[in-house]
Design a protein around this motif. Structure first.
Motif, PDB file in Angstrom:
ATOM      1  N   GLU A 161       0.829  -1.205   0.000  1.00 27.54           N
ATOM      2  CA  GLU A 161       0.000   0.000   0.000  1.00 27.54           C
ATOM      3  C   GLU A 161       0.865   1.257   0.000  1.00 27.54           C
ATOM      4  N   ARG A 162       1.971   1.213   0.723  1.00 30.61           N
ATOM      5  CA  ARG A 162       2.877   2.370   0.740  1.00 30.61           C
ATOM      6  C   ARG A 162       3.508   2.565  -0.633  1.00 30.61           C
ATOM      7  N   VAL A 163       3.950   1.487  -1.269  1.00 29.78           N
ATOM      8  CA  VAL A 163       4.531   1.606  -2.608  1.00 29.78           C
ATOM      9  C   VAL A 163       3.510   2.204  -3.572  1.00 29.78           C
ATOM     10  N   ALA A 164       2.248   1.780  -3.452  1.00 31.41           N
ATOM     11  CA  ALA A 164       1.200   2.328  -4.315  1.00 31.41           C
ATOM     12  C   ALA A 164       1.032   3.827  -4.086  1.00 31.41           C
ATOM     13  N   ARG A 165       1.040   4.248  -2.818  1.00 27.95           N
ATOM     14  CA  ARG A 165       0.896   5.678  -2.518  1.00 27.95           C
ATOM     15  C   ARG A 165       2.054   6.480  -3.079  1.00 27.95           C
ATOM     16  N   LEU A 166       3.209   5.839  -3.213  1.00 28.00           N
ATOM     17  CA  LEU A 166       4.406   6.524  -3.697  1.00 28.00           C
ATOM     18  C   LEU A 166       4.561   6.408  -5.213  1.00 28.00           C
ATOM     19  N   GLY A 167       3.518   5.917  -5.892  1.00 29.16           N
ATOM     20  CA  GLY A 167       3.516   5.933  -7.349  1.00 29.16           C
ATOM     21  C   GLY A 167       3.766   4.611  -8.023  1.00 29.16           C
ATOM     22  N   GLY A 168       3.884   3.533  -7.247  1.00 36.19           N
ATOM     23  CA  GLY A 168       4.141   2.221  -7.828  1.00 36.19           C
ATOM     24  C   GLY A 168       5.614   1.865  -7.796  1.00 36.19           C
ATOM     25  N   LEU A 169       5.888   0.593  -8.025  1.00 33.75           N
ATOM     26  CA  LEU A 169       7.243   0.081  -7.853  1.00 33.75           C
ATOM     27  C   LEU A 169       8.239   0.710  -8.829  1.00 33.75           C
ATOM     28  N   HIS A 170       7.816   0.977 -10.064  1.00 31.23           N
ATOM     29  CA  HIS A 170       8.740   1.547 -11.046  1.00 31.23           C
ATOM     30  C   HIS A 170       9.242   2.916 -10.604  1.00 31.23           C
ATOM     31  N   ASP A 171       8.318   3.811 -10.233  1.00 36.50           N
ATOM     32  CA  ASP A 171       8.729   5.140  -9.775  1.00 36.50           C
ATOM     33  C   ASP A 171       9.505   5.051  -8.469  1.00 36.50           C
ATOM     34  N   PHE A 172       9.080   4.175  -7.587  1.00 37.03           N
ATOM     35  CA  PHE A 172       9.694   4.034  -6.275  1.00 37.03           C
ATOM     36  C   PHE A 172      11.186   3.705  -6.391  1.00 37.03           C
ATOM     37  N   MET A 173      11.519   2.762  -7.300  1.00 34.20           N
ATOM     38  CA  MET A 173      12.905   2.314  -7.400  1.00 34.20           C
ATOM     39  C   MET A 173      13.664   2.900  -8.585  1.00 34.20           C
ATOM     40  N   GLY A 174      12.977   3.648  -9.443  1.00 28.25           N
ATOM     41  CA  GLY A 174      13.657   4.287 -10.561  1.00 28.25           C
ATOM     42  C   GLY A 174      13.961   3.357 -11.714  1.00 28.25           C
ATOM     43  N   TRP A 175      13.056   2.409 -11.973  1.00 28.62           N
ATOM     44  CA  TRP A 175      13.215   1.456 -13.083  1.00 28.62           C
ATOM     45  C   TRP A 175      12.035   1.632 -14.017  1.00 28.62           C
ATOM     46  N   SER A 176      12.288   1.994 -15.283  1.00 26.97           N
ATOM     47  CA  SER A 176      11.193   2.327 -16.205  1.00 26.97           C
ATOM     48  C   SER A 176      10.777   1.161 -17.097  1.00 26.97           C
ATOM     49  N   LYS A 177      11.562   0.078 -17.114  1.00 32.27           N
ATOM     50  CA  LYS A 177      11.243  -1.070 -17.962  1.00 32.27           C
ATOM     51  C   LYS A 177      10.294  -2.022 -17.235  1.00 32.27           C
ATOM     52  N   PRO A 178       9.875  -3.106 -17.901  1.00 31.16           N
ATOM     53  CA  PRO A 178       8.941  -4.039 -17.254  1.00 31.16           C
ATOM     54  C   PRO A 178       9.505  -4.677 -15.979  1.00 31.16           C
ATOM     55  N   ILE A 179       8.574  -5.018 -15.089  1.00 31.88           N
ATOM     56  CA  ILE A 179       8.869  -5.755 -13.857  1.00 31.88           C
ATOM     57  C   ILE A 179       7.918  -6.939 -13.775  1.00 31.88           C
ATOM     58  N   LEU A 180       8.463  -8.114 -13.505  1.00 34.34           N
ATOM     59  CA  LEU A 180       7.673  -9.290 -13.168  1.00 34.34           C
ATOM     60  C   LEU A 180       7.719  -9.470 -11.659  1.00 34.34           C
ATOM     61  N   THR A 181       6.584  -9.736 -11.050  1.00 31.10           N
ATOM     62  CA  THR A 181       6.566  -9.976  -9.610  1.00 31.10           C
ATOM     63  C   THR A 181       6.239 -11.432  -9.309  1.00 31.10           C
ATOM     64  N   ASP A 182       7.098 -12.058  -8.514  1.00 28.00           N
ATOM     65  CA  ASP A 182       6.843 -13.393  -7.983  1.00 28.00           C
ATOM     66  C   ASP A 182       5.637 -13.303  -7.050  1.00 28.00           C
ATOM     67  N   SER A 183       4.846 -14.341  -7.002  1.00 25.12           N
ATOM     68  CA  SER A 183       3.620 -14.315  -6.193  1.00 25.12           C
ATOM     69  C   SER A 183       3.871 -14.344  -4.701  1.00 25.12           C
ATOM     70  N   GLY A 184       5.078 -14.724  -4.292  1.00 29.08           N
ATOM     71  CA  GLY A 184       5.373 -14.859  -2.870  1.00 29.08           C
ATOM     72  C   GLY A 184       5.222 -16.265  -2.344  1.00 29.08           C
ATOM     73  N   GLY A 185       4.702 -17.166  -3.164  1.00 25.54           N
ATOM     74  CA  GLY A 185       4.447 -18.523  -2.697  1.00 25.54           C
ATOM     75  C   GLY A 185       5.689 -19.245  -2.233  1.00 25.54           C
ATOM     76  N   TYR A 186       6.775 -19.125  -2.990  1.00 23.56           N
ATOM     77  CA  TYR A 186       8.013 -19.820  -2.613  1.00 23.56           C
ATOM     78  C   TYR A 186       8.574 -19.266  -1.312  1.00 23.56           C
ATOM     79  N   GLN A 187       8.628 -17.935  -1.195  1.00 25.09           N
ATOM     80  CA  GLN A 187       9.228 -17.333  -0.008  1.00 25.09           C
ATOM     81  C   GLN A 187       8.409 -17.592   1.251  1.00 25.09           C
ATOM     82  N   VAL A 188       7.094 -17.548   1.117  1.00 28.27           N
ATOM     83  CA  VAL A 188       6.275 -17.729   2.311  1.00 28.27           C
ATOM     84  C   VAL A 188       6.418 -19.143   2.857  1.00 28.27           C
TER      85      VAL A 188
END
Length: 378
Positions: free
Chosen positions: A73-100
């Motif tokens: 939710e904080r990342v969303a308020r800050l404009g999304g992951l691309h703006d947050f980290m300064g990466w303008s190309k595509p991002i794939l997100t792992d679902s979290g299943g493996y880590q959890v």
């Protein structure tokens, strides 16, 4: 070329291998593609511009880590992951299943999802297919992964079958949650994850279920978890062929350079792994003749580049002797330079594979790579 959402094109084939591109609104991904891992909104020890300069068209972020810190939710308020980290190309997100299931404490699995205790502060959370998709939507991921259940390949047949069947039920729920996400589905893609461990019939059932649901791409999950290269390749001899030929095939969490070459030969289009960055931080460099440990005393006065055949900024500027000094002294720059070289090495390997497939020369390239790469290992 860009596309409003997602367009996969195969430009050439060589045996089971393919080369082509995935066009998305934030850029085009050349395949076969390697995605550097930016687990917590950073590719460790590298600036985003340097990751792009190495040749990466896409990076990976992780639902589990980002939901815990700093919070989706904080990342969303800050404009999304691309703006947050300064990466303008595509991002794939792992679902979290493996880590959890591998990092979290006191997990409890049920049909609803996975209840777990955070490894950071002990707080309790429930990660379900719906919540995983919601988090990935808040991050504004370009390629969203369905939520799945992973079990060791050494589990009993009944356990493997039950996990695969639950993963397919969760895949349906993931797809439904994705489709109900307002504008997000009109701008992004979702991949399903094939499960079934090393069992050909379970993998077939999983593939059939995923195809019936319908996804933009398909991942081969549940491998590179300790089964060894021979067993992994034996599974890849049949698993990719069970998935649609006109969709990208993504092998999750792989891997070593020779793993990637063998998987490309078997029809895989996308890869991710922490190996180039993690190895860089611990003093291991990948070279055309195999990995080297720069901490070894023999490099203390070695005045050649890490890899004389590499044209990355590190190999063009510094010697093994200097990098040996930095790493042995614990200097931050050592980890940064070693990581940068490794990411360049991986992206150069992908470029070579794409060129070899297009030239109908993959077999000779792969054989030459393996002979040379296995010649010197330390």
């Amino acid at each position: 070329m860009t596309a409003d959402r997602f367009a996969f094109t195969i430009a050439a084939t060589d045996g089971a291998a393919r080369t082509g591109s995935i066009a998305m609104r934030r850029g085009t991904i050349r395949t076969p593609a390697f995605m550097p891992v930016g687990t917590a909104a950073t590719v460790k020890a590298m600036k985003p511009a340097d990751v792009a300069a190495a040749g990466a068209d896409i990076i990976l972020g992780n639902t589990y880590h980002l939901m815990l810190r700093p919070g989706a939710e904080r990342v969303a308020r800050l404009g999304g992951l691309h703006d947050f980290m300064g990466w303008s190309k595509p991002i794939l997100t792992d679902s979290g299943g493996y880590q959890v299931m591998s990092l979290a404490d006191l997990t409890k699995r049920s049909e609803a999802g996975v209840s777990f205790k955070s490894h950071l502060d002990g707080s309790r959370h429930l990660l379900s297919p719906e919540r995983s998709i919601e988090i990935q939507r808040l991050l504004d991921s370009d390629i969203v992964m369905a939520f799945d259940e992973l079990v060791p390949t050494t589990s009993t047949r009944d356990v493997r079958a039950a996990a695969m069947e639950r993963s397919m039920r969760w895949a349906r729920r993931s797809r439904d949650a994705f489709d109900g996400g307002g504008e997000h589905p009109t701008r992004t893609a979702i991949f399903g994850i094939q499960q079934g461990a090393l069992d050909e019939d379970l993998r077939r059932s999983s593939a059939d279920a995923l195809i019936e649901i319908g996804f933009d791409g398909y991942a081969v999950g549940g491998l590179a978890v300790g089964e060894g290269q021979e067993a992994m390749f034996a599974c890849l001899d049949f698993a990719p062929g069970q998935l649609p030929a006109d969709k990208p095939r993504y092998l999750m969490g792989v891997g070593k350079p020779d793993d990637i070459v063998g998987a490309v030969e078997r029809g895989i289009d996308m890869f991710d792994c922490v190996m180039p960055t993690r190895s860089g931080r611990t003093g291991q460099a990948f070279t055309r003749t195999g990995p080297i440990n720069i901490r070894n005393a023999k490099f203390a006065e070695d005045q050649i580049p890490l890899d004389p055949a590499c044209d990355c900024p590190v190999c063009s500027t510094w010697t093994r002797a200097y990098l040996h000094h930095l790493v042995r002294a614990g200097e931050m720059l050592g980890a940064m330079l070693m990581t940068e070289h490794n990411v360049w090495f991986y992206e150069a390997l992908m470029a070579d594979l794409r060129h070899a497939i297009a030239a109908q020369a993959l077999s000779s390239f792969a054989n030459m790579f393996r002979e040379r790469y296995r010649g010197t290992k330390e």
